[in-house]
Design a protein around this motif. Structure first.
Motif, short mmCIF file in Angstrom:
data_model
loop_
_atom_site.label_atom_id
_atom_site.label_comp_id
_atom_site.label_asym_id
_atom_site.label_seq_id
_atom_site.Cartn_x
_atom_site.Cartn_y
_atom_site.Cartn_z
N THR A 1 10.67 19.15 30.43
CA THR A 1 9.58 19.48 30.91
C THR A 1 8.83 18.38 31.58
N MET A 2 9.75 17.20 32.00
CA MET A 2 9.53 15.94 32.55
C MET A 2 8.42 15.57 31.69
N GLY A 3 8.14 15.55 30.48
CA GLY A 3 7.25 14.90 29.67
C GLY A 3 5.81 15.52 29.55
N LEU A 4 5.91 16.58 30.27
CA LEU A 4 4.35 17.36 30.14
C LEU A 4 4.38 18.04 28.95
N GLY A 5 5.35 18.91 28.74
CA GLY A 5 5.20 19.90 27.77
C GLY A 5 5.15 21.08 28.21
N ALA A 6 5.51 22.21 27.43
CA ALA A 6 5.91 23.57 28.11
C ALA A 6 4.51 24.07 28.28
N THR B 1 5.95 25.38 12.47
CA THR B 1 6.15 25.81 13.78
C THR B 1 4.93 25.64 14.75
N LEU B 2 3.82 26.05 13.62
CA LEU B 2 2.54 25.72 14.53
C LEU B 2 2.27 24.30 15.04
N ASN B 3 2.70 23.32 14.11
CA ASN B 3 2.56 22.09 14.83
C ASN B 3 3.50 21.58 15.74
N MET B 4 4.69 22.02 15.59
CA MET B 4 5.72 21.82 16.66
C MET B 4 5.44 22.23 18.10
N LEU B 5 4.69 23.58 18.07
CA LEU B 5 4.10 24.22 19.19
C LEU B 5 3.08 23.36 19.77
N ILE B 6 2.02 22.85 18.90
CA ILE B 6 0.78 22.24 19.27
C ILE B 6 1.23 20.93 20.19
N ASN B 7 2.37 20.45 19.47
CA ASN B 7 2.83 18.93 19.98
C ASN B 7 3.68 19.31 21.32
N SER B 8 4.29 20.31 21.44
CA SER B 8 5.09 20.50 22.65
C SER B 8 4.69 21.42 23.67
N VAL B 9 3.50 21.93 23.39
CA VAL B 9 2.90 22.71 24.78
C VAL B 9 1.90 21.84 25.32
N THR C 1 -5.33 17.81 17.43
CA THR C 1 -4.34 17.74 18.82
C THR C 1 -4.60 18.97 19.46
N HIS C 2 -4.58 20.17 18.80
CA HIS C 2 -4.80 21.41 19.64
C HIS C 2 -6.03 21.50 19.96
N TRP C 3 -7.06 21.02 19.62
CA TRP C 3 -8.58 20.74 20.05
C TRP C 3 -8.52 20.00 21.28
N PHE C 4 -7.97 18.83 21.24
CA PHE C 4 -7.97 17.79 22.17
C PHE C 4 -7.33 18.04 23.28
N LYS C 5 -6.12 18.92 23.08
CA LYS C 5 -5.50 19.37 24.37
C LYS C 5 -5.93 20.33 25.10
N GLY C 6 -7.05 21.13 24.32
CA GLY C 6 -7.70 22.00 25.14
C GLY C 6 -6.94 23.37 25.14
N GLN C 7 -5.92 23.65 24.06
CA GLN C 7 -5.03 24.71 24.25
C GLN C 7 -5.73 26.05 23.78
N THR C 8 -5.28 27.22 24.11
CA THR C 8 -5.79 28.40 23.37
C THR C 8 -4.70 29.02 22.41
N MET C 9 -5.19 29.67 21.75
CA MET C 9 -4.08 30.32 20.68
C MET C 9 -4.59 31.79 20.36
N GLY C 10 -3.77 32.63 20.39
CA GLY C 10 -4.16 34.09 20.06
C GLY C 10 -3.07 34.45 18.81
N ASN C 11 -3.66 35.28 17.81
CA ASN C 11 -2.96 35.46 16.64
C ASN C 11 -2.95 36.97 16.39
N GLY C 12 -1.88 37.32 15.52
CA GLY C 12 -2.33 38.59 14.75
C GLY C 12 -0.96 39.66 15.13
N GLN C 13 -1.40 40.75 14.47
CA GLN C 13 -0.19 41.94 14.46
C GLN C 13 -0.09 42.25 16.00
#
Ligand code: NAD
Ligand code: ZN
Length: 379
Positions: A241-246, A269-277, A312-324
């Motif tokens: 992703t040209m260094g940007l993350g997915a 997996t959550l940490n892998m995603l937080i760091n690669s998104v 990292t999740h907070w700093f990157k301003g990512q959103t996360m949805g969870n659940g069934q």
């Protein structure tokens, strides 16, 4: 009737149990034609839950209606139907908002929400790995199929859970056309998330796992396979992703995730995603995480907490949805994609078995034996 019954940790057997029957006027009774083994069954199979001995497994069910209650208006005897794993009423505070995954009527515990067939903590309902299944609120819960129901049985059965669940992961992550998407897990759910991202027009879909057979299935639908036993998955996604993350990430593994050394780490997996998104990207988590059980000891005690990199999740301003997954929200449109030959989720089916072969199938699926991706049972 014959049913797949839980006898204790890693011990299931096909046993004679009383026939499922109509109990309420709104019930329908379904003769099961296909029922799947799911990664979610393994939480109970491995003895990681309060699932009681003697209960029947099976929440991914389809079949033919053989009897209807006196209050059923729409569903008819002879209809071919697929059943969402969520058992919901359609009229409670949550169902009114489309959140059938958190139904308040069908869950008997007033401090909880959500019900399912053959599942721990999700009400007393029997499972469908059996000859017959009682479906509460049949008009609301049963989704009718067309003339091609039998020809595409192994496709339509995926509407009961994993296809909508994979789709839900992409919805919560916010996937739109042109996005790059990283998916943690190439199990059945992760593969359905990959299919869903592709259907939504993602430009690049990357799937992380370490089982070559499962990664090969991801490649079959055009995804990029990332083997985390060989490369650092975060670096691999950055390189793609040209260094940007997915743009988006889907968590399709849950608390049983392994760390790079192969040890269980619920946060891996959550940490892998937080760091690669990327910054401001979205993550959808459908892998199962469970509340901490104060009475649990040893391995069980580790399940409730995941040490995620929240900073990292907070700093990157990512959103996360969870659940069934609220299956009813998606199953009708995904059904119509299957009918139109625009989606073929059965490509992941590796084994088609009879009820009598279930114990052996549970053993193999639980140990992720090579080639055991998705088992469909034909009672
Ligand atoms: P599965 O166990 O067959 O597949 C999980 C895959 O994740 C395995 O192939 C495993 O090798 C891989 N994996 C483990 N650690 C990993 C890591 N660190 N990085 C990448 N991959 C890793 O299970 P499944 O049937 O695909 O289900 C996956 C999860 O989804 C389970 O927790 C299941 O209970 C859950 N689920 C949730 C819903 C819902 O409504 N939210 C519905 C169905 C299933
Ligand atoms: Zn399932």
């Amino acid at each position: 009737m014959k049913a797949v019954v839980y006898h204790g940790p890693k011990d299931v057997a096909v046993t004679d149990v009383p026939d499922a029957e109509i109990e309420r006027p709104t019930d329908v009774l379904v003769k099961i034609t296909t029922t799947n083994i799911c990664g979610s069954d393994l939480h109970m199979y491995e003895g990681r839950t309060s699932f009681e001995k003697g209960r029947t497994f099976g929440h991914e069910n389809m079949g033919e209606v053989v009897e209807i209650g006196t209050g059923v208006e729409k569903i008819k005897v002879g209809d071919r139907v697929v059943l969402p794993f969520n058992i919901s009423c359609g009229f409670c505070k949550n169902c009114e908002r489309g959140l059938t995954n958190y139904c308040l009527t069908t869950q008997p515990d007033p401090s909880a929400a959500g019900a399912a067939y053959g599942f721990a903590e999700m009400g007393p309902y029997g499972g469908g790995q059996a000859e017959l299944l009682r479906v509460p609120f049949g008009d609301h819960n049963a989704l009718r199929l067309g003339e091609d129901a039998q020809d595409k049985e192994n496709d339509y059965v995926m509407l009961s859970d994993i296809f909508p669940t994979g789709y839900h992961a992409t919805e919560m992550a916010g996937v739109i056309p042109g996005d790059s998407v990283v998916i943690a897990g190439a199990g059945p759910v992760g593969l359905m998330a990959a299919l869903s991202a592709t259907i939504k027009g993602a430009a690049k879909v990357m799937v992380v796992d370490r089982h070559p057979d499962r990664l090969a299935l991801a490649e079959q639908i055009g995804a990029i396979a990332i083997d985390d036993s060989k490369v650092d998955p975060v670096q691999a996604v950055l390189d793609e992703t040209m260094g940007l993350g997915a743009d988006r990430g889907c968590e399709c593994v849950g608390y049983q995730a392994h760390d790079p050394q192969g040890n269980e780490d619920p946060a891996a997996t959550l940490n892998m995603l937080i760091n690669s998104v990327r910054f401001t990207g979205g993550i959808g988590t459908v892998g199962v995480f469970v509340p901490e059980d104060p009475g649990a000891k040893g391995e069980l005690a580790k399940q409730g907490k995941a040490a995620i990199d929240f900073g990292t999740h907070w700093f990157k301003g990512q959103t996360m949805g969870n659940g069934q997954c609220p299956v009813k929200k998606y199953n009708r449109r995904l059904r119509d994609l299957i009918a139109a030959d625009k989606a073929k989720p059965s490509w992941i089916v590796s084994h088609e078995i009879s009820l009598d072969q279930a114990a052996d199938a549970y053993r193999n699926f639980d140990s992720r034996s090579e080639g055991w991706t998705k088992v469909v049972i034909k009672p």
